[in-house]
Design a protein around this motif. Structure first.
Motif, PDB file in Angstrom:
ATOM      1  N   PRO A 269       0.804  -1.233   0.000  1.00  0.00           N
ATOM      2  CA  PRO A 269       0.000   0.000   0.000  1.00  0.00           C
ATOM      3  C   PRO A 269       0.829   1.271   0.000  1.00  0.00           C
ATOM      4  N   THR A 270       2.132   1.135   0.168  1.00  0.00           N
ATOM      5  CA  THR A 270       2.980   2.332   0.180  1.00  0.00           C
ATOM      6  C   THR A 270       3.666   2.561  -1.166  1.00  0.00           C
ATOM      7  N   GLU A 271       3.502   1.619  -2.076  1.00  0.00           N
ATOM      8  CA  GLU A 271       4.186   1.730  -3.371  1.00  0.00           C
ATOM      9  C   GLU A 271       3.249   2.324  -4.431  1.00  0.00           C
ATOM     10  N   ASP A 272       3.849   2.843  -5.466  1.00  0.00           N
ATOM     11  CA  ASP A 272       3.101   3.470  -6.549  1.00  0.00           C
ATOM     12  C   ASP A 272       2.174   2.445  -7.216  1.00  0.00           C
ATOM     13  N   LEU A 273       0.888   2.761  -7.256  1.00  0.00           N
ATOM     14  CA  LEU A 273      -0.083   1.826  -7.837  1.00  0.00           C
ATOM     15  C   LEU A 273       0.218   1.527  -9.299  1.00  0.00           C
ATOM     16  N   ARG A 274       0.842   2.496  -9.986  1.00  0.00           N
ATOM     17  CA  ARG A 274       1.133   2.273 -11.408  1.00  0.00           C
ATOM     18  C   ARG A 274       2.132   1.140 -11.584  1.00  0.00           C
ATOM     19  N   ASP A 275       3.077   1.055 -10.635  1.00  0.00           N
ATOM     20  CA  ASP A 275       4.056  -0.028 -10.702  1.00  0.00           C
ATOM     21  C   ASP A 275       3.499  -1.322 -10.126  1.00  0.00           C
ATOM     22  N   GLU A 276       2.673  -1.208  -9.102  1.00  0.00           N
ATOM     23  CA  GLU A 276       2.152  -2.398  -8.438  1.00  0.00           C
ATOM     24  C   GLU A 276       1.123  -3.128  -9.300  1.00  0.00           C
ATOM     25  N   LEU A 277       0.330  -2.366 -10.033  1.00  0.00           N
ATOM     26  CA  LEU A 277      -0.772  -2.965 -10.789  1.00  0.00           C
ATOM     27  C   LEU A 277      -0.632  -2.766 -12.297  1.00  0.00           C
ATOM     28  N   ASP A 278       0.494  -2.197 -12.713  1.00  0.00           N
ATOM     29  CA  ASP A 278       0.726  -1.970 -14.142  1.00  0.00           C
ATOM     30  C   ASP A 278      -0.328  -1.032 -14.721  1.00  0.00           C
ATOM     31  N   LEU A 279      -0.590   0.057 -14.008  1.00  0.00           N
ATOM     32  CA  LEU A 279      -1.559   1.043 -14.488  1.00  0.00           C
ATOM     33  C   LEU A 279      -0.836   2.114 -15.295  1.00  0.00           C
ATOM     34  N   ASP A 280      -1.529   2.699 -16.269  1.00  0.00           N
ATOM     35  CA  ASP A 280      -0.987   3.871 -16.949  1.00  0.00           C
ATOM     36  C   ASP A 280      -1.848   5.085 -16.591  1.00  0.00           C
ATOM     37  N   SER A 281      -1.572   6.212 -17.230  1.00  0.00           N
ATOM     38  CA  SER A 281      -2.269   7.438 -16.840  1.00  0.00           C
ATOM     39  C   SER A 281      -3.768   7.357 -17.132  1.00  0.00           C
ATOM     40  N   MET A 282      -4.138   6.630 -18.183  1.00  0.00           N
ATOM     41  CA  MET A 282      -5.568   6.486 -18.479  1.00  0.00           C
ATOM     42  C   MET A 282      -6.244   5.627 -17.417  1.00  0.00           C
ATOM     43  N   ASP A 283      -5.587   4.539 -17.025  1.00  0.00           N
ATOM     44  CA  ASP A 283      -6.136   3.710 -15.943  1.00  0.00           C
ATOM     45  C   ASP A 283      -6.289   4.534 -14.665  1.00  0.00           C
ATOM     46  N   GLU A 284      -5.271   5.350 -14.408  1.00  0.00           N
ATOM     47  CA  GLU A 284      -5.276   6.166 -13.183  1.00  0.00           C
ATOM     48  C   GLU A 284      -6.472   7.118 -13.176  1.00  0.00           C
ATOM     49  N   LEU A 285      -6.711   7.761 -14.312  1.00  0.00           N
ATOM     50  CA  LEU A 285      -7.836   8.697 -14.377  1.00  0.00           C
ATOM     51  C   LEU A 285      -9.171   7.951 -14.303  1.00  0.00           C
ATOM     52  N   ASN A 286      -9.231   6.768 -14.906  1.00  0.00           N
ATOM     53  CA  ASN A 286     -10.458   5.973 -14.796  1.00  0.00           C
ATOM     54  C   ASN A 286     -10.721   5.569 -13.353  1.00  0.00           C
ATOM     55  N   MET A 287      -9.656   5.223 -12.634  1.00  0.00           N
ATOM     56  CA  MET A 287      -9.818   4.870 -11.222  1.00  0.00           C
ATOM     57  C   MET A 287     -10.402   6.054 -10.448  1.00  0.00           C
ATOM     58  N   ILE A 288      -9.810   7.221 -10.652  1.00  0.00           N
ATOM     59  CA  ILE A 288     -10.247   8.405  -9.909  1.00  0.00           C
ATOM     60  C   ILE A 288     -11.683   8.770 -10.268  1.00  0.00           C
ATOM     61  N   THR A 289     -12.014   8.668 -11.551  1.00  0.00           N
ATOM     62  CA  THR A 289     -13.371   8.996 -11.988  1.00  0.00           C
ATOM     63  C   THR A 289     -14.398   8.068 -11.334  1.00  0.00           C
ATOM     64  N   ARG A 290     -14.080   6.777 -11.290  1.00  0.00           N
ATOM     65  CA  ARG A 290     -15.035   5.814 -10.720  1.00  0.00           C
ATOM     66  C   ARG A 290     -15.175   5.988  -9.206  1.00  0.00           C
ATOM     67  N   VAL A 291     -14.047   6.236  -8.544  1.00  0.00           N
ATOM     68  CA  VAL A 291     -14.109   6.460  -7.095  1.00  0.00           C
ATOM     69  C   VAL A 291     -14.917   7.726  -6.802  1.00  0.00           C
ATOM     70  N   SER A 292     -14.650   8.758  -7.586  1.00  0.00           N
ATOM     71  CA  SER A 292     -15.355  10.018  -7.408  1.00  0.00           C
ATOM     72  C   SER A 292     -16.858   9.823  -7.572  1.00  0.00           C
ATOM     73  N   ALA A 293     -17.247   9.072  -8.598  1.00  0.00           N
ATOM     74  CA  ALA A 293     -18.676   8.858  -8.853  1.00  0.00           C
ATOM     75  C   ALA A 293     -19.317   8.045  -7.735  1.00  0.00           C
ATOM     76  N   ARG A 294     -18.605   7.031  -7.257  1.00  0.00           N
ATOM     77  CA  ARG A 294     -19.220   6.161  -6.243  1.00  0.00           C
ATOM     78  C   ARG A 294     -19.304   6.822  -4.886  1.00  0.00           C
ATOM     79  N   LEU A 295     -18.364   7.721  -4.595  1.00  0.00           N
ATOM     80  CA  LEU A 295     -18.422   8.417  -3.316  1.00  0.00           C
ATOM     81  C   LEU A 295     -19.190   9.727  -3.402  1.00  0.00           C
ATOM     82  N   GLY A 296     -19.444  10.179  -4.627  1.00  0.00           N
ATOM     83  CA  GLY A 296     -20.175  11.429  -4.793  1.00  0.00           C
ATOM     84  C   GLY A 296     -19.357  12.643  -4.404  1.00  0.00           C
TER      85      GLY A 296
END
Lengths: 85, 241
Positions: free
Chosen positions: A28-55
Motif C-alpha cells: 500500500p505504500t508503493e506506486d499503484l502504477r508499478d504495483e498494478l501496471d496502471l498507466d495514466s488512463m487507468d489512473e484517471l479511470n480509477m479516480i473517476t469511478r471512485v469520485s462517482a461512487r463516493l459522490g
C-alpha cells in the motif's frame, strides 16, 4: 462491500481496472502504477469511478495524492470527513 | 525491431515493441541502477515495460548525443515527474555524483520523455527544449469521460462528431494532451482541461477565469501511427525554448 470504507472501495474499483492483478495484495505504500501496471488512463479511470461512487469531486491537482493505496485512502478519508461546502 | 524518426529539428524519437521480457540487446543498454530500479517494480509486465523503455531511452540519448558515454549517465525522475540525466552512475561512484539535482531538467542540454503501453515503448530526446511523448494502442476504448479532461470547446466539438469518429478523435486528443503535459514547464498549464489541442496540433492554454487571458502556441504536437496498431503523439514546447 462496505461502500463507506475507502480502502475496500478502491480495491473494488482497481479490480475492475486491472482484472489480471490482485489489488488486495499490493504494497500500500508503493506506486499503484508499478504495483498494478496502471498507466495514466487507468489512473484517471480509477479516480473517476471512485469520485462517482463516493459522490465527491476530486480536482486534478489532487491526483498525485492518490498514487499509492495508502495515499488514496488517506486522501479520501479526509475528503469524506470534510463538511460539504 | 525499432523505428527511428527525426520529426522536429533537435528531437530524436524511437519506438520499440515490448515482448515478454527485455531482449539481450535491450539489456545491454541498462546500468546496474536501471536493473535495481526494475527489481523494485513488483508487477512483472510493469517491470518489463520499465526496462524496455529505459533501454530505449538510453539508446535514443546515444543517438541524440553520440559524444556522451553509453552508460555513464544516470537517469532520475525530477520533481516535475520528467526523467532527467545526471552524469555519473551513483552506484558506480557515489562520491562523484555532485549534480544530482532533481530540479535540473536540462542537464547536459538534454530533455527527455518516455512513454509505454501494452506492447510498445516510446522515447524522445531533445537538445533544444522540453519534449513530450505518449503512446496508446489504436484500439483502446476505455477513455475516461470527456468532461473530465477536455476543454469546454473540445467537448462541444466532440459531441458534434459522427459516432464512428468520436473514439478516434478522443484518442488523438488524449495522447496529444499527455505529450503536451510532459513538454510543458511549471509556468504553463499542468491540467488536461486547461490544454487545448487544435486540429493542426498547436497547443493553447484556455482561460481559467475572466481575468485570465490564456495563452496560445505553448507548443506543437504531431501524431504518428506505428504499424497501424499504435498512436504516438510527440510534443515540443515552443515557449520553453
Amino acid at each position: 462491500m462496505n461502500t463507506n470504507d475507502p480502502r475496500e472501495l478502491l480495491i473494488d474499483v482497481l479490480s475492475g481496472i486491472a482484472p489480471e492483478s490482485d489489488p488486495a495484495t499490493v504494497d500500500p505504500t508503493e506506486d499503484l502504477r508499478d504495483e498494478l501496471d496502471l498507466d495514466s488512463m487507468d489512473e484517471l479511470n480509477m479516480i473517476t469511478r471512485v469520485s462517482a461512487r463516493l459522490g465527491i469531486d476530486i480536482p486534478e491537482k489532487d491526483y498525485p495524492l492518490m498514487r499509492t493505496l495508502d495515499g488514496a485512502v488517506d486522501y479520501l478519508t479526509g475528503r469524506m470527513a470534510a463538511p460539504t461546502p | 525491431m525499432t523505428t527511428a524518426v527525426d520529426v522536429l529539428s533537435g528531437i530524436v524519437w524511437r519506438t520499440c515493441p515490448i515482448r515478454a521480457s527485455p531482449s539481450a540487446g535491450a539489456r545491454s543498454w541498462l546500468t546496474r541502477h536501471d536493473l535495481l530500479k526494475g527489481e523494485g517494480i513488483s508487477h512483472p509486465q510493469a517491470r518489463t515495460r520499465f526496462l524496455v523503455a529505459r533501454a530505449l531511452l538510453r539508446r535514443t540519448i546515444a543517438e541524440a548525443r553520440p559524444d556522451l558515454g553509453r552508460t555513464v549517465l544516470d537517469i532520475r525522475t525530477a520533481r516535475s515527474g520528467r526523467p532527467t540525466v545526471v552524469d555519473v552512475d551513483p552506484l558506480l561512484d557515489p562520491f562523484l555524483a555532485p549534480s544530482l539535482d532533481p530540479e535540473l531538467e536540462d542537464h547536459l542540454g538534454l530533455y527527455l520523455a518516455v512513454s509505454h503501453t501494452r506492447g510498445l515503448a516510446a522515447a524522445a530526446v531533445s537538445t533544444v527544449g522540453p519534449v513530450g511523448i505518449d503512446v496508446e494502442p489504436l484500439g483502446r476504448d476505455d477513455l475516461p469521460p470527456a468532461e473530465i479532461w477536455l476543454t469546454p470547446e473540445e467537448q462541444e466539438e466532440h459531441a458534434g462528431l459522427p459516432p464512428a469518429r468520436r473514439r478516434t478523435q478522443l484518442l488523438r486528443l488524449w495522447v496529444a494532451k499527455e505529450a503536451a503535459l510532459k513538454a510543458s514547464d511549471a509556468t504553463q498549464a499542468r491540467l488536461r482541461r486547461e490544454l487545448a489541442i487544435r486540429g493542426s496540433g498547436e497547443v493553447d492554454r484556455v482561460p481559467t477565469s475572466e481575468d485570465d487571458p490564456g495563452a496560445s502556441m505553448l507548443g506543437q504536437v504531431v501524431w504518428h501511427e506505428i504499424e497501424a496498431r499504435f498512436l504516438v503523439a510527440l510534443a515540443s514546447s515552443v515557449t520553453g525554448r
